[in-house]
Scaffold this motif. Structure first.
Motif, mmCIF file in Angstrom:
data_model
loop_
_atom_site.group_PDB
_atom_site.id
_atom_site.type_symbol
_atom_site.label_atom_id
_atom_site.label_comp_id
_atom_site.label_asym_id
_atom_site.label_seq_id
_atom_site.Cartn_x
_atom_site.Cartn_y
_atom_site.Cartn_z
ATOM 1 N N GLU A 1 -8.241 18.827 -4.259
ATOM 2 C CA GLU A 1 -8.855 17.572 -3.810
ATOM 3 C C GLU A 1 -7.878 16.733 -2.995
ATOM 4 O O GLU A 1 -8.272 16.068 -2.041
ATOM 5 N N ALA A 2 -6.607 16.745 -3.375
ATOM 6 C CA ALA A 2 -5.613 15.971 -2.627
ATOM 7 C C ALA A 2 -5.505 16.474 -1.188
ATOM 8 O O ALA A 2 -5.348 15.686 -0.251
ATOM 9 N N GLY A 3 -5.587 17.784 -1.004
ATOM 10 C CA GLY A 3 -5.484 18.360 0.335
ATOM 11 C C GLY A 3 -6.696 18.043 1.197
ATOM 12 O O GLY A 3 -6.600 18.021 2.429
ATOM 13 N N ASP B 1 -5.849 4.273 -0.269
ATOM 14 C CA ASP B 1 -6.608 3.347 -1.123
ATOM 15 C C ASP B 1 -6.256 3.542 -2.600
ATOM 16 O O ASP B 1 -6.154 2.587 -3.363
ATOM 17 N N LEU B 2 -6.083 4.808 -2.994
ATOM 18 C CA LEU B 2 -5.787 5.106 -4.400
ATOM 19 C C LEU B 2 -4.320 4.887 -4.750
ATOM 20 O O LEU B 2 -3.990 4.359 -5.815
ATOM 21 N N TYR B 3 -3.428 5.331 -3.860
ATOM 22 C CA TYR B 3 -2.015 5.423 -4.235
ATOM 23 C C TYR B 3 -1.212 4.185 -3.825
ATOM 24 O O TYR B 3 -0.193 3.882 -4.463
ATOM 25 N N HIS C 1 -8.229 7.391 2.205
ATOM 26 C CA HIS C 1 -8.651 7.481 0.803
ATOM 27 C C HIS C 1 -7.434 7.603 -0.116
ATOM 28 O O HIS C 1 -7.351 6.940 -1.168
ATOM 29 N N LEU C 2 -6.482 8.436 0.301
ATOM 30 C CA LEU C 2 -5.261 8.575 -0.499
ATOM 31 C C LEU C 2 -4.506 7.250 -0.561
ATOM 32 O O LEU C 2 -3.982 6.863 -1.609
ATOM 33 N N ALA D 1 -8.582 15.190 0.815
ATOM 34 C CA ALA D 1 -8.807 13.744 0.936
ATOM 35 C C ALA D 1 -8.265 13.224 2.265
ATOM 36 O O ALA D 1 -7.294 13.748 2.804
#
Lengths: 205, 205
Positions: free
Chosen positions: A178-180, A189-191, A186-187, A182
């Motif tokens: 999923e990380a690859g 926004d989360l991190y 989006h990454l 995203a």
């Protein structure tokens, strides 16, 4: 030579096919740097040879000499976290969390390698690889600490460095996960809030 | 044999002197496991020999056979993240962030090794080490994802796994730095909210 599927250190695993030399810009310079990052992170300095790096990069040893001169100068080029720090730390504290995520993602894509992750692979026996860790600390972590407002910036900088290394690990470990898949936004926004918490903590401990 | 100062993978670098075998509990069992973690993370499965692991652990090859039987069974013992996941994930989501930090720190101290970090060193050529990554995903990350409330648990679990790996990296990289000198409670105060943000996000993205 494109049959190899090395991902790390340095490589993100997405562009292994470009290490064949000649195809990339700089006449194999990037391929040499990638091979050298791997070599110096995994093996003691004394055991690393320009010939082996050349073979892995798919270039001639003389091309390494042309670009970098000596093994010592090649090591210095590989051990230099200065340009990575310049790119990663180019934002004020209030927006540094988001900038760190986006800059890390850009760097991994543009250079087909993680800007920091090779320091992880230097964890091992004490030899010249210690120098790689010392450079990482001086050029990235301490410089980051100097930017942090609030109490205990040194410890927070060490933890933030760990978060960035951990993000790099996840992006490599889950490059088909999923990380690859995203998006950068989006990454971020989360991190980014996660990083920002240690950059400008609401309640400094 | 105590002249070596291997830190990683597995080893936290603080107890290198105990790898000499005999001194630790379990008649060298822990020393064998530490040496095996290193061997299987760094080298292709086919190149790993019980003889080399025995030499690094400071025990006889026959002791490995006595404890683990075959190379395949030793690999399975090393590749098993189940016990680590049992310990790390033993808390409800609302308090999981703090539990993760404290359980990681306890595990590193008690086992003189990081419970997860060896997966980082398996990033490399595709061979049997791929199995180590798959086990990590199935036994830790996916199990964590199943515990997470809110939207997008899969991606958040991958990022949390990265944060824990990053914390392990920082604790090893800075074992003589501020992170190495900080108390467990202080580290938890700083790092738990950071993990908790991805465990129970206030505004799921």
């Amino acid at each position: 030579m494109n049959g190899q599927t090395d991902h790390i250190p340095g490589g993100t695993g997405e562009g292994g096919g470009t290490t064949g030399g000649g195809a990339d810009t700089g006449t194999g310079r990037q391929a040499i740097l990638r091979a050298a990052r791997r070599a110096f992170a995994f093996r003691p300095y004394a055991e690393v040879t320009l010939r082996a790096i050349a073979a892995e990069a798919g270039v001639s040893p003389s091309l390494i000499v042309k670009h970098f001169g000596t093994k010592e100068r090649l090591f210095n080029a590989v051990a230099d976290f200065g340009p990575a720090a310049d790119a990663l730390l180019a934002a004020p504290p209030a927006s540094l969390g988001r900038h760190l995520v986006l800059a890390l993602l850009s760097s991994r894509r543009e250079q087909q390698s993680d800007p920091l992750l090779r320091v992880v692979f230097s964890l091992g026996k004490d030899d010249e690889r210690t120098l790689l860790r010392e450079r990482f600390d001086a050029q990235f972590t301490q410089r980051l600490a100097a930017l942090l407002p609030g109490a205990g910036p040194g410890l927070r900088a060490e933890l933030i460095a760990g978060q960035l290394l951990g993000l790099g690990v996840t992006l490599s470990l889950y490059r088909t996960g999923e990380a690859g898949r995203a998006t950068d936004e989006h990454l971020a926004d989360l991190y980014a809030p996660v990083l920002q918490h240690l950059i400008t903590p609401a309640d400094p401990v």
